[in-house]
Design a protein around this motif. Structure first.
Motif, PDB file in Angstrom:
ATOM      1  N   ILE A   1      51.294  45.183  48.343  1.00  0.00           N
ATOM      2  CA  ILE A   1      50.325  44.132  48.681  1.00  0.00           C
ATOM      3  C   ILE A   1      49.164  44.125  47.696  1.00  0.00           C
ATOM      4  O   ILE A   1      48.475  45.140  47.521  1.00  0.00           O
ATOM      5  N   ARG A   2      48.976  42.979  47.052  1.00  0.00           N
ATOM      6  CA  ARG A   2      47.874  42.842  46.091  1.00  0.00           C
ATOM      7  C   ARG A   2      46.567  42.654  46.832  1.00  0.00           C
ATOM      8  O   ARG A   2      46.470  41.791  47.701  1.00  0.00           O
ATOM      9  N   PRO A   3      45.551  43.447  46.449  1.00  0.00           N
ATOM     10  CA  PRO A   3      44.245  43.269  47.091  1.00  0.00           C
ATOM     11  C   PRO A   3      43.432  42.203  46.361  1.00  0.00           C
ATOM     12  O   PRO A   3      42.429  42.493  45.724  1.00  0.00           O
ATOM     13  N   LEU A   4      43.885  40.950  46.418  1.00  0.00           N
ATOM     14  CA  LEU A   4      43.165  39.897  45.694  1.00  0.00           C
ATOM     15  C   LEU A   4      41.864  39.572  46.402  1.00  0.00           C
ATOM     16  O   LEU A   4      41.804  39.545  47.634  1.00  0.00           O
ATOM     17  N   VAL A   5      40.836  39.318  45.587  1.00  0.00           N
ATOM     18  CA  VAL A   5      39.536  39.026  46.184  1.00  0.00           C
ATOM     19  C   VAL A   5      39.464  37.542  46.495  1.00  0.00           C
ATOM     20  O   VAL A   5      39.847  36.698  45.678  1.00  0.00           O
ATOM     21  N   ARG A   6      39.009  37.224  47.711  1.00  0.00           N
ATOM     22  CA  ARG A   6      38.991  35.841  48.168  1.00  0.00           C
ATOM     23  C   ARG A   6      38.136  34.935  47.295  1.00  0.00           C
ATOM     24  O   ARG A   6      37.071  35.329  46.859  1.00  0.00           O
ATOM     25  N   ALA A   7      38.615  33.721  47.082  1.00  0.00           N
ATOM     26  CA  ALA A   7      37.822  32.715  46.371  1.00  0.00           C
ATOM     27  C   ALA A   7      37.789  31.501  47.278  1.00  0.00           C
ATOM     28  O   ALA A   7      38.780  30.785  47.368  1.00  0.00           O
ATOM     29  N   GLY A   8      36.696  31.279  47.982  1.00  0.00           N
ATOM     30  CA  GLY A   8      36.593  30.137  48.890  1.00  0.00           C
ATOM     31  C   GLY A   8      37.744  30.172  49.868  1.00  0.00           C
ATOM     32  O   GLY A   8      38.081  31.207  50.413  1.00  0.00           O
TER      33      GLY A   8
ATOM     34  N   ASN B   1      46.740  29.409  47.742  1.00  0.00           N
ATOM     35  CA  ASN B   1      47.777  29.880  46.841  1.00  0.00           C
ATOM     36  C   ASN B   1      47.307  31.171  46.161  1.00  0.00           C
ATOM     37  O   ASN B   1      46.503  31.134  45.242  1.00  0.00           O
ATOM     38  N   THR B   2      47.830  32.322  46.624  1.00  0.00           N
ATOM     39  CA  THR B   2      47.325  33.586  46.079  1.00  0.00           C
ATOM     40  C   THR B   2      47.719  33.774  44.617  1.00  0.00           C
ATOM     41  O   THR B   2      47.062  34.504  43.895  1.00  0.00           O
ATOM     42  N   ALA B   3      48.808  33.127  44.157  1.00  0.00           N
ATOM     43  CA  ALA B   3      49.206  33.268  42.754  1.00  0.00           C
ATOM     44  C   ALA B   3      48.103  32.747  41.837  1.00  0.00           C
ATOM     45  O   ALA B   3      47.990  33.147  40.680  1.00  0.00           O
ATOM     46  N   ALA B   4      47.277  31.824  42.352  1.00  0.00           N
ATOM     47  CA  ALA B   4      46.219  31.235  41.529  1.00  0.00           C
ATOM     48  C   ALA B   4      44.896  31.979  41.661  1.00  0.00           C
ATOM     49  O   ALA B   4      43.941  31.673  40.964  1.00  0.00           O
ATOM     50  N   LEU B   5      44.830  32.977  42.582  1.00  0.00           N
ATOM     51  CA  LEU B   5      43.571  33.714  42.739  1.00  0.00           C
ATOM     52  C   LEU B   5      43.370  34.665  41.562  1.00  0.00           C
ATOM     53  O   LEU B   5      44.317  35.180  40.995  1.00  0.00           O
ATOM     54  N   SER B   6      42.118  34.923  41.242  1.00  0.00           N
ATOM     55  CA  SER B   6      41.819  35.746  40.079  1.00  0.00           C
ATOM     56  C   SER B   6      42.241  37.198  40.292  1.00  0.00           C
ATOM     57  O   SER B   6      42.137  37.738  41.384  1.00  0.00           O
ATOM     58  N   ARG B   7      42.718  37.842  39.218  1.00  0.00           N
ATOM     59  CA  ARG B   7      43.041  39.270  39.258  1.00  0.00           C
ATOM     60  C   ARG B   7      41.840  40.078  38.777  1.00  0.00           C
ATOM     61  O   ARG B   7      41.939  41.279  38.567  1.00  0.00           O
ATOM     62  N   ASP B   8      40.678  39.430  38.571  1.00  0.00           N
ATOM     63  CA  ASP B   8      39.462  40.155  38.200  1.00  0.00           C
ATOM     64  C   ASP B   8      39.061  41.083  39.342  1.00  0.00           C
ATOM     65  O   ASP B   8      39.359  40.813  40.496  1.00  0.00           O
ATOM     66  N   HIS B   9      38.327  42.140  39.009  1.00  0.00           N
ATOM     67  CA  HIS B   9      37.863  43.010  40.088  1.00  0.00           C
ATOM     68  C   HIS B   9      36.457  42.605  40.533  1.00  0.00           C
ATOM     69  O   HIS B   9      35.747  41.888  39.823  1.00  0.00           O
ATOM     70  N   THR B  10      36.086  43.087  41.718  1.00  0.00           N
ATOM     71  CA  THR B  10      34.756  42.811  42.258  1.00  0.00           C
ATOM     72  C   THR B  10      34.147  44.112  42.763  1.00  0.00           C
ATOM     73  O   THR B  10      34.834  44.901  43.413  1.00  0.00           O
ATOM     74  N   VAL B  11      32.884  44.325  42.440  1.00  0.00           N
ATOM     75  CA  VAL B  11      32.145  45.426  43.063  1.00  0.00           C
ATOM     76  C   VAL B  11      31.150  44.771  44.013  1.00  0.00           C
ATOM     77  O   VAL B  11      30.334  43.952  43.594  1.00  0.00           O
ATOM     78  N   HIS B  12      31.267  45.112  45.298  1.00  0.00           N
ATOM     79  CA  HIS B  12      30.442  44.449  46.303  1.00  0.00           C
ATOM     80  C   HIS B  12      29.650  45.509  47.069  1.00  0.00           C
ATOM     81  O   HIS B  12      30.210  46.518  47.497  1.00  0.00           O
TER      82      HIS B  12
ATOM     83  N   LEU C   1      29.564  50.680  49.131  1.00  0.00           N
ATOM     84  CA  LEU C   1      29.998  49.995  47.907  1.00  0.00           C
ATOM     85  C   LEU C   1      31.520  49.845  47.933  1.00  0.00           C
ATOM     86  O   LEU C   1      32.232  50.830  48.113  1.00  0.00           O
ATOM     87  N   THR C   2      31.989  48.619  47.793  1.00  0.00           N
ATOM     88  CA  THR C   2      33.436  48.369  47.811  1.00  0.00           C
ATOM     89  C   THR C   2      33.874  47.876  46.443  1.00  0.00           C
ATOM     90  O   THR C   2      33.245  46.981  45.875  1.00  0.00           O
ATOM     91  N   ILE C   3      34.954  48.469  45.928  1.00  0.00           N
ATOM     92  CA  ILE C   3      35.545  47.953  44.692  1.00  0.00           C
ATOM     93  C   ILE C   3      36.967  47.499  45.010  1.00  0.00           C
ATOM     94  O   ILE C   3      37.761  48.261  45.539  1.00  0.00           O
ATOM     95  N   ALA C   4      37.243  46.231  44.693  1.00  0.00           N
ATOM     96  CA  ALA C   4      38.563  45.687  45.043  1.00  0.00           C
ATOM     97  C   ALA C   4      39.015  44.707  43.972  1.00  0.00           C
ATOM     98  O   ALA C   4      38.223  44.241  43.149  1.00  0.00           O
ATOM     99  N   GLY C   5      40.327  44.393  44.013  1.00  0.00           N
ATOM    100  CA  GLY C   5      40.899  43.447  43.053  1.00  0.00           C
ATOM    101  C   GLY C   5      41.295  44.156  41.774  1.00  0.00           C
ATOM    102  O   GLY C   5      41.539  45.358  41.771  1.00  0.00           O
TER     103      GLY C   5
END
Ligand SMILES: Cc1cc2nc3c(=O)[nH]c(=O)nc-3n(C[C@H](O)[C@H](O)[C@H](O)COP(=O)(O)OP(=O)(O)OC[C@H]3O[C@@H](n4cnc5c(N)ncnc54)[C@H](O)[C@@H]3O)c2cc1C
Length: 520
Positions: A335-342, A346-357, A364-368
């Motif tokens: 399971i890919r931990p893709l970071v939500r965009a709005g 379509n998860t194939a179009a979601l960014s594979r960039d990471h996020t530090v939140h 502190l959460t690091i995901a993606g």
């Protein structure tokens, strides 16, 4: 690196850790290596085995991501291509160059993909793996002797990297330990503790094996639990909004005859708009992957019938001998931990960039991100975590830090090449201890010595740890892995001082997990 020693260190620690990292996948292990090598006091805990989550279930590519080029995410491609080069330099025993052929059956495909892949090649600059070039039909057949010939016009070959994900992971955990980190598997974070200002100041842990509660005080807690990260965030703040959009990818494994030669096939557009690969991997053929949004994040995701049918159908369009369900040796999903965009659906179009939140509780959460970029993600995360915890500023050194097992000529160790500098120690076990040189199954190269090594040096606790992640038996051939289980249980029992009842229970537990990897 033994679990008992690590657990003793954890229990004896009587001051707050600089950093407690929850989650022993690529992200958490990468953060542990980075933070420990800067000299911080680090604890890494994993609820089950290191790599039990997504990090053992990838396509095993160290790549810039041709797909992201098409999406116009040039900065991600450049970053990943750079990291690809860094990883090959720091872990040459685990990363190898691989030719990927994009076959063309329509006249415009070769010039079209040829141009894009030339750009991909140029973006890698000095980190280049090999030159992209267009191929005639004959050259395509030379590189891919088992490709479907009907209508074939030619192709394009480009180069990327291939690795073994769970082997890299265990080497990263060892590197973190060598740099001074305390690293423990089978310890779960069950809660977060807070100070008078409602700020996270520690983690409540449970030792999975003894059931004992442990508290780890921390100056900063890093949530590196991948697709599970919203669970820990909700412990810190019940009103936290979900960060991750989970997306499932499934792979099928066949024997080597389906894809002869040393090159992979890359299909840039499947009927549902995904990229698909057929790759030679450990003497087998690995085909995948799908990209399906899912609601739940189980610890053992299962490929659905639709996903299996889709992969078989796509593979059948490119391979001379279309594989059938009966040919599947193993099926695995991650399971890919893709970071939500709005509200993208379509998860194939979601960014594979990471996020530090950083939540208002200070968690502190690091995901993606992806496996390829784990080092860069870790550097970014530790920079931010150190600032948040007001730790003394120290520079990141991982760009040039060799990963445990580093060896420039590991191929000379044959079937043990993936162990790099550890291979001679395993060879010695096989030579000097009775019965350890024997192979565990005629269809796979693994020996009893590797089981003993995994138990003594790599913190393997269960039959599954050995057959799924220290060796890759379960991912290569689930039925062969099932046949190996009783012998592996006996070897582990001897190492850990366990009785016959433990062995029987282990074999049964492994059989239940392995059933999910057999396509019936
Ligand atoms: C099908 C597929 C193919 C992919 N292929 C590639 C590829 O070829 N190349 C590439 O670069 N990337 C690839 N990726 C992406 C890459 O695999 C992931 O980005 C990466 O593995 C994520 O690692 P992670 O550490 O964030 O998550 P995980 O590996 O899932 O690690 C999180 C860990 O946290 C643990 N955990 C959860 N809750 C707790 C708790 N309460 N206490 C303690 N521990 C906990 C889990 O058990 C788990 O082990 C692929 C992903 C998928 C799904």
């Amino acid at each position: 690196m033994t679990r008992d020693a690590m657990l003793r260190r954890l229990q004896a620690h009587d001051r707050p850790w600089d950093m407690v990292i929850v989650g022993g996948g690529a992200t958490g292990a990468g953060v542990a290596v980075d933070a420990a090598s800067r000299g911080y006091d680090v604890l890494l805990v994993e609820q089950l085995d290191f790599g039990k989550g997504t990090s053992s279930r990838s396509t095993k590519l160290v790549h810039g991501g041709v797909r992201y080029l098409e999406q116009g995410n040039i900065s991600l491609v450049i970053e990943a291509l750079k990291e690809r080069g860094t990883l090959r330099q720091n872990a040459p025993h685990l990363v190898r160059d691989l030719g990927f052929v994009v076959p063309s059956y329509i006249w415009w495909e070769s010039p079209f993909y040829g141009l894009g892949l030339k750009l991909y090649d140029q973006l890698s600059g000095k980190y280049r793996f090999g030159p992209t070039r267009r191929l005639s039909k004959e050259e395509t057949l030379e590189l891919l002797p088992t490709i479907r010939t009907e209508g074939l016009r030619g192709g394009v070959v480009y180069y990327d990297g291939q690795f073994d994900d769970s082997r890299l992971l265990i080497n990263l955990v060892t590197t973190a330990a060598e740099q001074g980190a305390t690293t423990v598997n089978y310890v779960r974070a069950v809660g977060l503790t807070k100070d008078a200002d409602n700020y996270v100041n520690g983690v409540a842990l449970v030792d999975h094996e003894s059931g004992r509660d442990i508290h780890a005080a921390a100056r900063v807690v890093v949530n590196a639990t991948g697709a599970f990260c919203d669970g820990l965030r909700l412990m810190a703040d019940p009103d936290a909004k979900r960060m991750v959009a989970p997306s499932q990818g499934t792979h099928l494994v066949f024997d080597r005859t389906f894809l002869r030669g040393d090159n992979a096939i890359m299909v840039p557009h499947t009927t549902d708009g995904r990229v698909m690969f057929a790759i030679p991997w450990h003497g087998h053929t690995l085909v995948g992957t799908t990209d399906v949004p899912v609601d739940d994040v189980p610890i053992e995701p299962r490929g659905t019938d639709e996903e299996i049918a889709l992969i078989l159908e796509t593979a059948g369009r490119y391979l001379e001998r279309p594989p059938t369900r009966a040919d599947i040796l193993s099926v695995f999903a991650g399971i890919r931990p893709l970071v939500r965009a709005g509200d993208a659906t379509n998860t194939a179009a979601l960014s594979r960039d990471h996020t530090v939140h950083i939540d208002r509780s200070g968690l502190l959460t690091i995901a993606g991100g992806k496996w390829t970029t784990y080092r860069n993600m870790a550097e970014d995360c530790v920079n931010q975590a150190a600032t948040l915890a007001e730790l003394e500023e120290r520079p990141c050194i991982t760009r040039t830090l060799n990963i445990h097992g580093y060896h420039q000529n590991a191929e000379k160790f044959g079937a043990l090449s993936l162990y790099g500098s550890d291979a001679p120690a395993i060879q010695n076990l096989a030579l000097n201890e009775a019965g350890l040189g024997e192979r565990l199954h005629p269809d796979l190269p693994y020996t009893a010595a590797e089981v003993v090594w995994a138990a003594r040096a790599e913190m393997a606790r269960t039959v599954e740890d050995v057959l799924a992640r220290r060796t890759r038996a379960l991912f290569l051939n689930a039925r062969a892995a099932l046949a190996m289980a009783p012998r592996v249980a006996a070897l582990l029992a001897r190492e850990q001082g366990r009785d016959a009842a433990w062995q029987a229970a282990e074999v049964e537990r492994f059989a239940a997990v392995a059933a999910g990897y057999v396509a019936v």
